[in-house]
Motif scaffolding. Structure first.
Motif, PDB file in Angstrom:
ATOM      1  N   CYS A 167       1.042  -9.109   0.671  1.00  0.00           N
ATOM      2  CA  CYS A 167       0.685  -9.237  -0.948  1.00  0.00           C
ATOM      3  C   CYS A 167       0.568 -10.710  -1.100  1.00  0.00           C
ATOM      4  O   CYS A 167       1.450 -11.625  -0.830  1.00  0.00           O
ATOM      5  N   ASN A 171       1.615   4.736  -1.328  1.00  0.00           N
ATOM      6  CA  ASN A 171       1.275   3.552  -1.994  1.00  0.00           C
ATOM      7  C   ASN A 171       2.129   2.290  -1.958  1.00  0.00           C
ATOM      8  O   ASN A 171       3.498   2.873  -1.933  1.00  0.00           O
ATOM      9  N   LYS A 186       7.242   0.549  -1.875  1.00  0.00           N
ATOM     10  CA  LYS A 186       6.753   1.862  -1.302  1.00  0.00           C
ATOM     11  C   LYS A 186       6.764   2.844  -2.264  1.00  0.00           C
ATOM     12  O   LYS A 186       7.985   3.074  -2.693  1.00  0.00           O
ATOM     13  N   SER A 187       5.969   3.949  -2.167  1.00  0.00           N
ATOM     14  CA  SER A 187       6.201   5.111  -2.889  1.00  0.00           C
ATOM     15  C   SER A 187       7.156   6.093  -2.408  1.00  0.00           C
ATOM     16  O   SER A 187       7.626   7.144  -2.942  1.00  0.00           O
ATOM     17  N   ARG A 197       0.458  -6.789 -11.472  1.00  0.00           N
ATOM     18  CA  ARG A 197       0.891  -5.527 -10.315  1.00  0.00           C
ATOM     19  C   ARG A 197      -0.508  -5.604  -9.675  1.00  0.00           C
ATOM     20  O   ARG A 197      -1.424  -5.302 -10.462  1.00  0.00           O
ATOM     21  N   LYS A 198      -0.496  -5.071  -8.475  1.00  0.00           N
ATOM     22  CA  LYS A 198      -1.362  -4.700  -7.753  1.00  0.00           C
ATOM     23  C   LYS A 198      -1.146  -3.525  -6.645  1.00  0.00           C
ATOM     24  O   LYS A 198      -0.138  -3.744  -5.896  1.00  0.00           O
ATOM     25  N   ASP A 199      -1.676  -2.367  -6.486  1.00  0.00           N
ATOM     26  CA  ASP A 199      -1.261  -1.334  -5.638  1.00  0.00           C
ATOM     27  C   ASP A 199      -2.230  -1.511  -4.388  1.00  0.00           C
ATOM     28  O   ASP A 199      -3.335  -1.759  -4.475  1.00  0.00           O
ATOM     29  N   GLU A 237      -7.325  -1.230  -2.285  1.00  0.00           N
ATOM     30  CA  GLU A 237      -6.459  -1.731  -3.555  1.00  0.00           C
ATOM     31  C   GLU A 237      -6.796  -1.135  -4.906  1.00  0.00           C
ATOM     32  O   GLU A 237      -8.023  -0.562  -5.061  1.00  0.00           O
ATOM     33  N   MET A 262      -3.384   1.380  -1.444  1.00  0.00           N
ATOM     34  CA  MET A 262      -3.155   2.974  -1.510  1.00  0.00           C
ATOM     35  C   MET A 262      -3.666   3.139  -0.075  1.00  0.00           C
ATOM     36  O   MET A 262      -4.863   3.004   0.186  1.00  0.00           O
ATOM     37  N   GLU A 295       4.579  -6.598  -7.153  1.00  0.00           N
ATOM     38  CA  GLU A 295       4.746  -7.170  -8.723  1.00  0.00           C
ATOM     39  C   GLU A 295       5.067  -8.845  -8.684  1.00  0.00           C
ATOM     40  O   GLU A 295       5.899  -9.151  -7.775  1.00  0.00           O
ATOM     41  N   SER A 325       3.539  -1.091  -3.689  1.00  0.00           N
ATOM     42  CA  SER A 325       2.958  -1.910  -5.228  1.00  0.00           C
ATOM     43  C   SER A 325       3.698  -3.381  -4.762  1.00  0.00           C
ATOM     44  O   SER A 325       4.803  -3.504  -4.337  1.00  0.00           O
TER      45      SER A 325
END
Length: 157
Positions: A132, A62, A50-51, A113-115, A98, A117, A66, A64
């Motif tokens: 994910c 955000n 997490k951001s 990787r895909k975020d 996404e 948001m 991976e 993320s």
């Protein structure tokens, strides 16, 4: 009299086509997996981050994801689900979206990787599940996270 069906266009039905492609890839994965050479690994999610550790209502966030694709990256698909539903279908207005998929090399290993948001965190987001998913012809992996409400400090009286 026959009813005419509207033509399927990418511009108007992007989420429908995305859902179809995911289903198609999943079907292909099942058929191809039986003939997979032994040196190829199934994909594995390596990290969900997490951001911020304290998501707050009204603020952006955000997430993320991976993953090690295990199979050549061109055959790997990585995506997010919110409450087990495709993001585009659940949030067509775009409050949750996404990011673009990216690929990098870390210590001679490929990482995809895909975020996800959230432009604004809402109270209802704390009861949602965020999953994910990474899949390739060699298998599938998924990991689910939930947002935690920040605990308020009690003030002395």
């Amino acid at each position: 009299m026959e009813q005419q069906r509207p033509a399927l266009t990418v511009g108007c039905h992007g989420p429908v086509i995305s859902a179809f492609l995911v289903a198609l890839l999943g079907t292909l994965c099942c058929h191809i997996a039986a003939d997979t050479p032994p040196d190829l690994r199934p994909p594995k999610i390596e990290a969900l981050t997490k951001s911020t550790f304290n998501p707050r209502p009204g603020k952006p966030l955000n997430l993320s994801c991976e993953a090690d694709p295990g199979f050549p990256g061109v055959f790997t698909l990585i995506y997010w689900l919110v409450n087990n539903t495709f993001v585009e279908l659940l949030h067509p207005a775009g409050r949750i979206t996404e990011g673009e998929e990216s690929e990098s090399t870390v210590n001679n290993s490929v990482v995809v990787r895909k975020d996800l948001m959230l432009t604004v965190v809402k109270p209802k987001d704390f009861s949602a599940s965020y999953t994910c998913v990474v899949m390739s012809p060699t298998g599938k992996d998924s990991r689910t996270v939930r947002l935690r409400r920040r605990k308020r400090k009690m003030s002395p009286t």
